[in-house]
Design a protein around this motif. Structure first.
Motif, mmCIF file in Angstrom:
data_model
loop_
_atom_site.group_PDB
_atom_site.id
_atom_site.type_symbol
_atom_site.label_atom_id
_atom_site.label_comp_id
_atom_site.label_asym_id
_atom_site.label_seq_id
_atom_site.Cartn_x
_atom_site.Cartn_y
_atom_site.Cartn_z
ATOM 1 N N VAL A 39 0.853 -1.197 0.000
ATOM 2 C CA VAL A 39 0.000 0.000 0.000
ATOM 3 C C VAL A 39 0.888 1.247 0.000
ATOM 4 C CG1 VAL A 39 -1.660 1.345 1.366
ATOM 5 C CG2 VAL A 39 -2.012 -1.110 1.037
ATOM 6 N N GLY A 40 1.913 1.251 0.823
ATOM 7 C CA GLY A 40 2.838 2.380 0.857
ATOM 8 C C GLY A 40 3.577 2.566 -0.453
ATOM 9 N N TYR A 41 4.061 1.471 -1.022
ATOM 10 C CA TYR A 41 4.818 1.538 -2.277
ATOM 11 C C TYR A 41 3.938 2.087 -3.402
ATOM 12 C CZ TYR A 41 8.022 0.207 -5.996
ATOM 13 O OH TYR A 41 8.873 0.245 -7.072
ATOM 14 N N PHE A 42 2.736 1.529 -3.541
ATOM 15 C CA PHE A 42 1.880 1.947 -4.639
ATOM 16 C C PHE A 42 1.258 3.326 -4.414
ATOM 17 C CE2 PHE A 42 2.219 -2.638 -5.419
ATOM 18 C CZ PHE A 42 2.759 -2.567 -6.686
ATOM 19 N N THR A 43 1.135 3.756 -3.163
ATOM 20 C CA THR A 43 0.718 5.129 -2.882
ATOM 21 C C THR A 43 1.801 6.099 -3.382
ATOM 22 O OG1 THR A 43 -0.542 4.417 -0.961
ATOM 23 C CG2 THR A 43 0.011 6.749 -1.073
ATOM 24 N N GLY A 44 3.053 5.713 -3.210
ATOM 25 C CA GLY A 44 4.155 6.510 -3.743
ATOM 26 C C GLY A 44 4.074 6.632 -5.256
ATOM 27 N N LEU A 45 3.691 5.547 -5.918
ATOM 28 C CA LEU A 45 3.540 5.603 -7.374
ATOM 29 C C LEU A 45 2.381 6.510 -7.780
ATOM 30 C CD1 LEU A 45 4.206 1.944 -8.542
ATOM 31 C CD2 LEU A 45 5.709 3.923 -8.704
ATOM 32 N N LEU A 46 1.319 6.522 -6.973
ATOM 33 C CA LEU A 46 0.212 7.447 -7.242
ATOM 34 C C LEU A 46 0.689 8.894 -7.126
ATOM 35 C CD1 LEU A 46 -2.823 5.778 -5.426
ATOM 36 C CD2 LEU A 46 -2.500 6.083 -7.891
ATOM 37 N N PHE A 47 1.562 9.144 -6.149
ATOM 38 C CA PHE A 47 2.117 10.488 -5.998
ATOM 39 C C PHE A 47 2.938 10.865 -7.233
ATOM 40 C CE2 PHE A 47 5.551 13.350 -4.695
ATOM 41 C CZ PHE A 47 4.786 14.432 -4.264
ATOM 42 N N VAL A 48 3.728 9.935 -7.726
ATOM 43 C CA VAL A 48 4.517 10.178 -8.945
ATOM 44 C C VAL A 48 3.577 10.520 -10.098
ATOM 45 C CG1 VAL A 48 5.973 9.047 -10.696
ATOM 46 C CG2 VAL A 48 6.525 8.816 -8.271
ATOM 47 N N PHE A 89 18.043 -3.064 -6.311
ATOM 48 C CA PHE A 89 19.102 -2.179 -5.814
ATOM 49 C C PHE A 89 19.772 -1.436 -6.974
ATOM 50 C CE2 PHE A 89 18.822 -5.387 -2.399
ATOM 51 C CZ PHE A 89 18.478 -4.539 -1.360
ATOM 52 N N LEU A 90 19.973 -2.145 -8.090
ATOM 53 C CA LEU A 90 20.532 -1.479 -9.270
ATOM 54 C C LEU A 90 19.556 -0.421 -9.790
ATOM 55 C CD1 LEU A 90 21.959 -4.620 -11.131
ATOM 56 C CD2 LEU A 90 23.222 -2.942 -9.753
ATOM 57 N N SER A 91 18.263 -0.766 -9.801
ATOM 58 C CA SER A 91 17.259 0.195 -10.266
ATOM 59 C C SER A 91 17.161 1.413 -9.356
ATOM 60 C CB SER A 91 15.891 -0.479 -10.379
ATOM 61 O OG SER A 91 15.845 -1.285 -11.528
ATOM 62 N N VAL A 92 17.292 1.217 -8.052
ATOM 63 C CA VAL A 92 17.265 2.354 -7.128
ATOM 64 C C VAL A 92 18.417 3.305 -7.452
ATOM 65 C CG1 VAL A 92 17.639 3.038 -4.709
ATOM 66 C CG2 VAL A 92 16.012 1.223 -5.249
ATOM 67 N N LEU A 93 19.610 2.747 -7.633
ATOM 68 C CA LEU A 93 20.767 3.596 -7.962
ATOM 69 C C LEU A 93 20.593 4.283 -9.310
ATOM 70 C CD1 LEU A 93 23.797 1.467 -6.726
ATOM 71 C CD2 LEU A 93 22.871 3.561 -5.718
ATOM 72 N N THR A 147 9.576 -1.253 -10.227
ATOM 73 C CA THR A 147 8.181 -1.519 -9.880
ATOM 74 C C THR A 147 7.767 -2.930 -10.282
ATOM 75 O OG1 THR A 147 7.646 0.817 -10.023
ATOM 76 C CG2 THR A 147 5.805 -0.731 -10.216
ATOM 77 N N ALA A 148 8.203 -3.383 -11.439
ATOM 78 C CA ALA A 148 7.881 -4.741 -11.883
ATOM 79 C C ALA A 148 8.491 -5.774 -10.929
ATOM 80 C CB ALA A 148 8.381 -4.971 -13.305
ATOM 81 N N THR A 149 9.716 -5.533 -10.510
ATOM 82 C CA THR A 149 10.377 -6.451 -9.589
ATOM 83 C C THR A 149 9.696 -6.440 -8.227
ATOM 84 O OG1 THR A 149 12.458 -6.021 -10.734
ATOM 85 C CG2 THR A 149 12.618 -7.081 -8.612
ATOM 86 N N TYR A 150 9.340 -5.255 -7.746
ATOM 87 C CA TYR A 150 8.637 -5.170 -6.469
ATOM 88 C C TYR A 150 7.324 -5.951 -6.542
ATOM 89 C CZ TYR A 150 6.150 -3.773 -2.389
ATOM 90 O OH TYR A 150 5.451 -3.841 -1.211
ATOM 91 N N SER A 210 7.838 -9.743 -6.717
ATOM 92 C CA SER A 210 8.311 -10.266 -5.427
ATOM 93 C C SER A 210 7.195 -10.307 -4.402
ATOM 94 C CB SER A 210 9.464 -9.407 -4.891
ATOM 95 O OG SER A 210 10.575 -9.498 -5.747
ATOM 96 N N ALA A 211 6.442 -9.228 -4.289
ATOM 97 C CA ALA A 211 5.352 -9.177 -3.306
ATOM 98 C C ALA A 211 4.286 -10.218 -3.629
ATOM 99 C CB ALA A 211 4.744 -7.774 -3.266
ATOM 100 N N MET A 212 3.956 -10.371 -4.895
ATOM 101 C CA MET A 212 2.938 -11.349 -5.276
ATOM 102 C C MET A 212 3.404 -12.780 -5.006
ATOM 103 S SD MET A 212 1.404 -9.568 -8.723
ATOM 104 C CE MET A 212 0.334 -10.930 -9.106
ATOM 105 N N ILE A 213 4.649 -13.067 -5.294
ATOM 106 C CA ILE A 213 5.191 -14.407 -5.037
ATOM 107 C C ILE A 213 5.174 -14.707 -3.544
ATOM 108 C CG2 ILE A 213 7.329 -15.766 -5.063
ATOM 109 C CD1 ILE A 213 7.898 -14.390 -7.835
ATOM 110 N N VAL A 214 5.617 -13.752 -2.748
ATOM 111 C CA VAL A 214 5.629 -13.950 -1.293
ATOM 112 C C VAL A 214 4.211 -14.176 -0.783
ATOM 113 C CG1 VAL A 214 6.054 -12.808 0.927
ATOM 114 C CG2 VAL A 214 7.806 -12.757 -0.860
ATOM 115 N N LEU A 215 3.273 -13.331 -1.179
ATOM 116 C CA LEU A 215 1.892 -13.478 -0.723
ATOM 117 C C LEU A 215 1.279 -14.792 -1.204
ATOM 118 C CD1 LEU A 215 0.585 -9.820 -1.120
ATOM 119 C CD2 LEU A 215 1.018 -11.061 1.019
ATOM 120 N N TYR A 216 1.581 -15.174 -2.432
ATOM 121 C CA TYR A 216 1.061 -16.434 -2.958
ATOM 122 C C TYR A 216 1.582 -17.618 -2.141
ATOM 123 C CZ TYR A 216 -0.061 -20.298 -6.018
ATOM 124 O OH TYR A 216 -0.545 -21.487 -6.500
ATOM 125 N N GLN A 217 2.889 -17.630 -1.891
ATOM 126 C CA GLN A 217 3.457 -18.766 -1.162
ATOM 127 C C GLN A 217 3.050 -18.765 0.311
ATOM 128 O OE1 GLN A 217 7.420 -20.077 -1.949
ATOM 129 N NE2 GLN A 217 7.176 -19.825 -4.153
#
Length: 170
Positions: free
Chosen positions: A27-36, A112-116, A144-147, A150-157
């Motif tokens: 929710v926090g991550y995607f709220t940031g994208l809404l701000f962008v 991490f590479l994308s953040v830099l 964003t695609a990686t996030y 990753s989040a979907m895989i974790v939640l699924y498992q």
């Protein structure tokens, strides 16, 4: 100790705790994208305008001025630190899933590479190297695609792992 596939084996209360964390983090991550999106930095021209200003455009709906060095350092500093923590914590959870090692490496190192590249690119764009706006867009999309993956895989498992049963039926 074997970490591969440990996530679905955790006790139900711990899986619920981790699931709640990933949902709130998302929710926090995607709220940031809404701000962008709201600041019109979701486009190549919007990125450039947001950091370099639009004083020369007399027809602009919203007047924007070039960010100061202090503003840029604050934006870059806070985003690199906070996003490093986000991807570190999510990366730990990805390493506990049952996935091929190469996919885990991709999902945990690429952000991490994308953040830099994203925030370093924003600094270079602000410094006058305007073609970096394309690097910023591509690296932001990859991050964003990686996030999301990753989040979907974790939640699924956590929830639907067939090998260890359904989260809510144990």
């Amino acid at each position: 100790m074997e970490f591969n596939g440990l996530l679905p084996k955790l006790p139900k209360p711990i899986r619920l705790f981790i699931g709640a964390f990933v949902i709130v983090l998302s929710v926090g991550y995607f709220t940031g994208l809404l701000f962008v999106s709201e600041t019109s930095t979701a486009s190549v021209s919007g990125i450039e305008e947001n950091y370099l200003g639009n004083e020369s455009d007399e027809n602009a709906d919203v007047m924007k001025f070039k960010k100061s060095e202090r503003q840029m350092l604050t934006i870059i500093h806070t985003h690199i630190l906070s996003m490093s923590f986000i991807f570190f914590l999510l990366g730990i959870l990805v390493w506990l899933t049952q996935l091929p090692t190469k996919l885990k490496v991709l999902l945990t190192v690429e952000p991490f590479l994308s953040v830099l590249l994203t925030f370093g690119g924003i600094y270079f764009l602000w410094s006058g190297v305007t073609w970096f706006k394309y690097i910023v867009i591509v690296s932001g999309i990859l991050m964003t695609a990686t996030y999301t993956a990753s989040a979907m895989i974790v939640l699924y498992q956590l929830t639907f792992s067939k090998q260890y049963g359904n989260t809510f039926n144990q």
